[in-house]
Scaffold this active site. Structure first.
Site, PDB file in Angstrom:
ATOM      1  N   THR A 216       0.849  -1.296   0.113  1.00 42.55           N
ATOM      2  CA  THR A 216      -0.046   0.047  -0.007  1.00 42.55           C
ATOM      3  C   THR A 216       0.684   1.461   0.084  1.00 42.55           C
ATOM      4  OG1 THR A 216      -1.833  -1.269   1.319  1.00 42.55           O
ATOM      5  CG2 THR A 216      -1.636   1.284   1.588  1.00 42.55           C
ATOM      6  N   ARG A 244     -13.773  -8.247  -0.192  1.00 41.26           N
ATOM      7  CA  ARG A 244     -13.144  -7.782   1.182  1.00 41.26           C
ATOM      8  C   ARG A 244     -12.488  -6.278   1.045  1.00 41.26           C
ATOM      9  NH1 ARG A 244      -7.782  -5.825   2.344  1.00 41.26           N
ATOM     10  NH2 ARG A 244      -7.249  -6.445   4.627  1.00 41.26           N
ATOM     11  N   GLY A 246     -10.214  -3.629   3.188  1.00 43.09           N
ATOM     12  CA  GLY A 246      -9.258  -3.530   4.318  1.00 43.09           C
ATOM     13  C   GLY A 246      -9.466  -2.154   4.955  1.00 43.09           C
ATOM     14  N   ASP A 247      -8.515  -1.718   5.745  1.00 46.03           N
ATOM     15  CA  ASP A 247      -8.393  -0.649   6.384  1.00 46.03           C
ATOM     16  C   ASP A 247      -8.232   0.669   5.662  1.00 46.03           C
ATOM     17  OD1 ASP A 247      -5.735  -1.569   6.134  1.00 46.03           O
ATOM     18  OD2 ASP A 247      -4.840   0.290   7.319  1.00 46.03           O
ATOM     19  N   THR A 267      -0.111   0.985   6.625  1.00 43.73           N
ATOM     20  CA  THR A 267       0.182  -0.142   6.034  1.00 43.73           C
ATOM     21  C   THR A 267       0.140  -1.297   6.804  1.00 43.73           C
ATOM     22  OG1 THR A 267       1.279  -1.182   4.021  1.00 43.73           O
ATOM     23  CG2 THR A 267       2.554   0.517   5.563  1.00 43.73           C
ATOM     24  N   GLY A 268      -0.355  -2.407   6.200  1.00 48.41           N
ATOM     25  CA  GLY A 268      -0.170  -3.482   7.126  1.00 48.41           C
ATOM     26  C   GLY A 268      -1.565  -4.303   7.014  1.00 48.41           C
ATOM     27  N   GLY A 270      -4.862  -5.075   7.117  1.00 47.10           N
ATOM     28  CA  GLY A 270      -5.915  -4.332   7.270  1.00 47.10           C
ATOM     29  C   GLY A 270      -7.002  -4.513   8.643  1.00 47.10           C
TER      30      GLY A 270
HETATM   31  N1  ASP Z   1      -3.644  -2.354   4.653  1.00 46.46           N
HETATM   32  C1  ASP Z   1      -3.866  -2.912   3.405  1.00 46.46           C
HETATM   33  C2  ASP Z   1      -5.172  -3.871   3.230  1.00 46.46           C
HETATM   34  O1  ASP Z   1      -5.157  -4.531   4.305  1.00 46.46           O
HETATM   35  C3  ASP Z   1      -2.716  -3.826   2.745  1.00 46.46           C
HETATM   36  C4  ASP Z   1      -1.481  -2.916   2.674  1.00 46.46           C
HETATM   37  O2  ASP Z   1      -1.115  -2.168   3.558  1.00 46.46           O
HETATM   38  O3  ASP Z   1      -0.639  -3.455   2.026  1.00 46.46           O
HETATM   39  O4  ASP Z   1      -6.068  -3.553   2.509  1.00 46.46           O
END
Ligand code: ASP
Length: 349
Positions: A216, A244, A246-247, A267-268, A270
């Protein structure tokens, strides 16, 4: 008469506090608490990430490393140019993220990961720290730069989040660039999907069963008027299904900005970032607990989230121009720029 006069004074004081015309140089003498930020507030600051995860030097080719560093630097330069020339943090965040979205190395825009069905479904969000106005799009498939769509929702609609076909129709109506979904195809991400599916079936063994490479992108900025802004853009997680989300498009989790505290992009993994309302939690610790930015960010990422098993990191900048980039994974593509300073990093130090 006296009542009217005091009302006017009150109004003028409020206007002065909210004014987007006040520069950092003027504002620092008014409200910089010595204990939090004894240093001079920089004229501007901009910080970015290109994702966190199992990013290790041993597993990285020199060619890829060079290309990523180049892309991060190019994005910083674009954002810095906006701020240097007196532009707003909103414009800087948008321009910076567009560069990262157009680069195939990151999981956003061109380079986004594939869903289980073999599609690219993109999410993005944007927040204005001055007004708290926010915008987001989720699950869009044909908007070239989802970050622009998120900003359009913020500025041109009465809503905060638009999803899927509705968001795409809105983006088209706003005159944003619409592309064939094929545009988002990259060989590397397609192969990653095949590998993820094989892993799911147990037909190949991964050295690391939770081999998440979050890619991300995000940006947070402070402009010379003391205004903060943040944005985040992503393709989500490889092999995601059931629409789905995410965050990244969730205000408070993936993105948050508040002129009283900080601007943050996450980022991470989510699901964890949503459960722990990560970006807002950092701001809340500052606002209600009077914690310095770095300490609040560390606490959330390296304690709360880590103990819960949530992998990832954040980047951000506070109202004094302090930058924080904590992560609890092996690496995070990241960097920041201030008038006399530029840092770009990948691995843990
Ligand atoms: N946070 C993002 C998600 O969960 C993924 C990412 O940070 O790469 O969709």
């Amino acid at each position: 008469m006296i009542r009217n006069l005091s009302l006017m004074i009150l109004l003028l004081t409020m206007l002065a506090c909210n004014s987007s015309e006040t520069t950092n140089e003027e504002s620092k003498s008014q409200d910089t608490p010595e204990e939090q930020s004894p240093q001079k507030i920089p004229r501007y600051a901009l910080v970015i990430h290109g994702g966190a995860g199992t990013i290790q030097k041993e597993l990285m080719s020199e060619e890829k490393e060079t290309a990523i560093l180049k892309a991060l630097n190019a994005a910083l330069t674009v954002g810095e140019t906006v701020l240097k020339n007196g532009g707003t943090s909103m414009d800087a965040v948008e321009a910076t993220i567009m560069v990262l979205e157009d680069t195939p190395y990151f999981n956003a825009g061109k380079g986004a990961v594939f869903t289980n069905e073999g599609k690219n479904e993109l999410d993005a969000s944007f927040m204005d720290g001055r007004t708290q106005n926010s915008g987001a799009v989720a699950g869009v498939t044909n908007i070239k730069n989802p970050i622009r769509a998120a900003r359009a929702v913020l500025e041109k609609s009465d809503h905060v989040m638009l999803a899927r076909e509705g968001a795409e129709i809105f983006a088209k109506e706003q005159g944003l660039e619409i592309v064939d979904p094929e545009y988002f195809y990259t060989e590397r991400r397609w192969e990653a999907l095949q590998k993820a599916k094989q892993q799911e079936l147990g037909s190949i063994l991964s050295e690391n069963p939770i081999d998440y490479k979050f890619g991300t992108v995000g940006c947070a900025a402070l402009d010379q008027f003391g205004n903060l802004a943040a944005g985040t853009s992503t393709g989500g997680m490889t092999n995601k299904r059931y629409a789905r989300i995410g965050d990244s498009p969730v205000i408070g989790a993936g993105t948050y900005a508040n002129n009283n505290t900080c601007a943050v992009s996450s980022t991470g993994h989510g699901e964890y970032f949503i459960r722990y309302v990560v970006a807002h939690d950092i701001s809340a610790m500052m606002e209600y607990g009077n914690k310095p930015f770095q300490e609040a960010a560390d606490l959330v990422i390296n304690k709360k989230l880590k103990e819960a098993g949530g992998n990832g990191g954040i980047i951000g900048v506070d109202k004094y121009g302090n930058v924080a980039m904590p992560f609890n994974t092996a690496g995070m593509y990241r960097g920041y720029v201030k008038p006399d300073e530029r840092v770009v990093k990948i691995y843990k130090e």
